[in-house]
Design an enzyme around this catalytic site. Structure first.
Site, short mmCIF file in Angstrom:
data_model
loop_
_atom_site.label_atom_id
_atom_site.label_comp_id
_atom_site.label_asym_id
_atom_site.label_seq_id
_atom_site.Cartn_x
_atom_site.Cartn_y
_atom_site.Cartn_z
CD GLU A 132 -6.50 1.57 2.65
OE1 GLU A 132 -6.99 2.45 1.92
OE2 GLU A 132 -5.47 1.74 3.34
NE ARG A 157 -4.68 3.33 -1.53
CZ ARG A 157 -4.07 4.51 -1.37
NH1 ARG A 157 -2.76 4.54 -1.14
NH2 ARG A 157 -4.75 5.62 -1.43
CG HIS A 217 -10.30 6.91 0.79
ND1 HIS A 217 -10.84 8.17 1.01
CD2 HIS A 217 -8.96 7.04 1.00
CE1 HIS A 217 -9.87 9.01 1.34
NE2 HIS A 217 -8.72 8.35 1.33
CG MET A 226 -7.99 15.71 14.89
SD MET A 226 -8.78 17.19 14.17
CE MET A 226 -9.44 16.50 12.64
NE ARG A 237 -4.96 14.86 -0.06
CZ ARG A 237 -5.34 13.58 -0.07
NH1 ARG A 237 -6.40 13.21 -0.75
NH2 ARG A 237 -4.66 12.69 0.62
CG HIS A 277 -10.99 6.15 4.61
ND1 HIS A 277 -10.45 4.89 4.64
CD2 HIS A 277 -9.93 6.99 4.48
CE1 HIS A 277 -9.13 4.98 4.54
NE2 HIS A 277 -8.80 6.26 4.45
N GLY A 327 -7.57 6.60 10.39
CA GLY A 327 -6.87 7.13 11.56
C GLY A 327 -7.71 7.98 12.49
CG ASN A 339 -1.93 1.08 1.26
OD1 ASN A 339 -1.81 2.08 0.56
ND2 ASN A 339 -2.94 0.92 2.09
N GLY A 363 -11.05 8.53 12.23
CA GLY A 363 -12.31 7.84 12.50
C GLY A 363 -12.20 6.78 13.58
CD GLU A 364 -9.20 2.46 12.13
OE1 GLU A 364 -8.23 2.11 12.84
OE2 GLU A 364 -9.28 2.23 10.91
CG HIS A 365 -6.96 5.76 16.46
ND1 HIS A 365 -6.95 4.59 17.18
CD2 HIS A 365 -6.41 5.46 15.26
CE1 HIS A 365 -6.40 3.62 16.46
NE2 HIS A 365 -6.06 4.12 15.29
#
Length: 406
Positions: free
Chosen positions: A393, A105, A193, A296, A253, A220, A342, A9, A344-346
């Site tokens: 992925e 990927r 994604h 973040m 972005r 995602h 990243g 990936n 979303g999960e944490h």
């Protein structure tokens, strides 16, 4: 273990990998058996190679100084040394076990590549021709392929496309309101994604069939981010379109942008294409708004102290909720919301802020479950079930390799 598959990936200067055992009789639908995983970072500058076994034990962690042969900004040359290091290490791990293929990927498959395909010189040339559609991502996808072709020309390689999962978008969701000859040149909405969304769709079939068969919005969100509207597991709309610039506010972005801003940069500021590209891809998003960081975690630490940071976080959440509403309209309702990648999960703070803005849709968050990062973070009374599911992925790439090679 009778054979193995290596899943790669790639980014522009980093490469995540996973090594899977393939037992006799194993198919794409069989559970995966991960032997090891890791990452090559700093490709072209200060390469760092780290790998762990399936239990998280460190197998290798090494850094080497840059040399004149590292390639620098020449991605193809920069990948030769790191790929040789990785393949030598993989060979030691496997011993006499056959590495049957390497799956990659590839960010953009264009209008033609919607399923995994074995890489040939012709396929590689066609993928390289798509570089104008993803100028900052496609070269990084193809550089490891070229390195392996040079070093292991007989090793089967399979391209797995981030755009492929979204080929089910209806024509109205693919269309751009431009003169028709642009569509003939491949200018349309593709979505990205896809390998991540495909994994989440498969995870929902196993964990939550009621959501897999219903209307689910998958978020995602990491350094890059997008939303995908799944209807019975099929993508029917997504926030990224022709490029990975569209949609949500991201780390560096811009996300959705009035094209008049680009005309202003061209006509009034006299900027060239390269300068505008640099602004939109590398200097915008959370970094541009906050003036501090694209990370973040850094922004949360400064929230409430810096007005610019607070505004950047507010815009991130606002745009998420705004575009989630559009995805709900495409789905004509919503049964489930899944956070992954990243952030979303944490990031429980962002999840809570987003869900609060979507309270009008009947979302009710369980604050304790969210703070503890449980899988189900909505209350029993919530009209929409909210889950956190880590993406994988590389497992999707393994599946695509087995489908492609039969």
């Amino acid at each position: 273990m009778t054979r193995a598959v290596l899943a790669l990936n790639a980014g522009s200067s980093s490469l995540k990998f996973a090594l899977f055992a393939i037992e006799k009789g194993e198919t794409a639908a069989s559970p995966s058996h991960r032997i090891a995983s890791g990452e090559l970072e700093g490709i072209g500058s200060h390469p760092h190679f780290v790998a762990h076994d399936a239990n998280g034990r460190v197998l290798v962690d090494e850094t080497w100084a840059p040399t004149a042969d590292d390639g620098g900004t020449n991605l193809d040359k920069a990948h030769l040394g790191p790929m040789a290091t990785l393949m030598t290490w993989v060979g030691r791990q496997l011993g006499s076990v056959d590495l049957m293929a390497v799956g990659h990927r590839v960010v953009h498959g264009g209008p033609d590549f919607i399923a995994p395909v074995r890489i040939t010189p012709d396929v590689l040339a066609r993928l390289a021709a798509l570089t104008p559609f993803a100028p900052l991502h496609q070269p990084g996808s193809l550089a490891p392929i070229r390195a392996l072709l040079a070093q292991y020309p007989d090793l089967p390689q399979v391209a797995c496309f981030d755009t492929g999962f979204h080929h089910t978008l209806p024509p109205v969701a693919q269309a751009q309101a431009l003169p028709r000859d642009y569509a003939a040149r491949g200018v349309r909405r593709y979505g990205f994604h896809g390998l991540s969304y495909e994994y989440i769709a498969s995870a929902l079939r196993a964990r939550a069939p009621h959501l897999a068969n219903g209307r689910t919005l998958v978020a995602h969100i990491g350094s890059g981010g997008s939303l995908c509207a799944l209807n019975a597991g099929r993508s029917i709309d997504t926030t990224m379109g022709f490029s990975v610039l569209d949609g949500l506010v991201m780390g560096t972005r811009c996300g959705h942008l009035d094209p008049g801003v680009i005309l202003y940069m061209l006509k009034e500021e006299g900027l060239g294409a390269a300068e505008i590209e640099n602004i939109l891809y590398h200097r915008s998003g959370l970094l541009g708004m906050s003036g501090v960081s694209a990370d973040m975690r850094d922004l949360h630490a400064k929230a409430g102290i810096s007005a610019e940071v607070t505004q950047a976080l507010d815009l991130f959440v606002y745009r998420f909720a705004q575009q989630a509403g559009g995805m709900m309209a495409a789905l004509q309702g919503l049964d489930g919301l899944v956070f992954t990648a990243g952030i979303g999960e944490h990031d429980a703070i962002i999840r809570a802020a987003v869900c609060a803005r979507l309270g009008w849709a009947g979302i009710r968050l369980d604050a304790a479950a969210n703070a503890a990062h449980h899988e189900i973070i909505s209350t029993p009374e919530s009209a929409v079930e909210v889950r956190v599911i880590p993406t994988d992925e590389e497992t999707t790439i393994r599946r695509h390799v087995l489908i492609c090679l039969g």
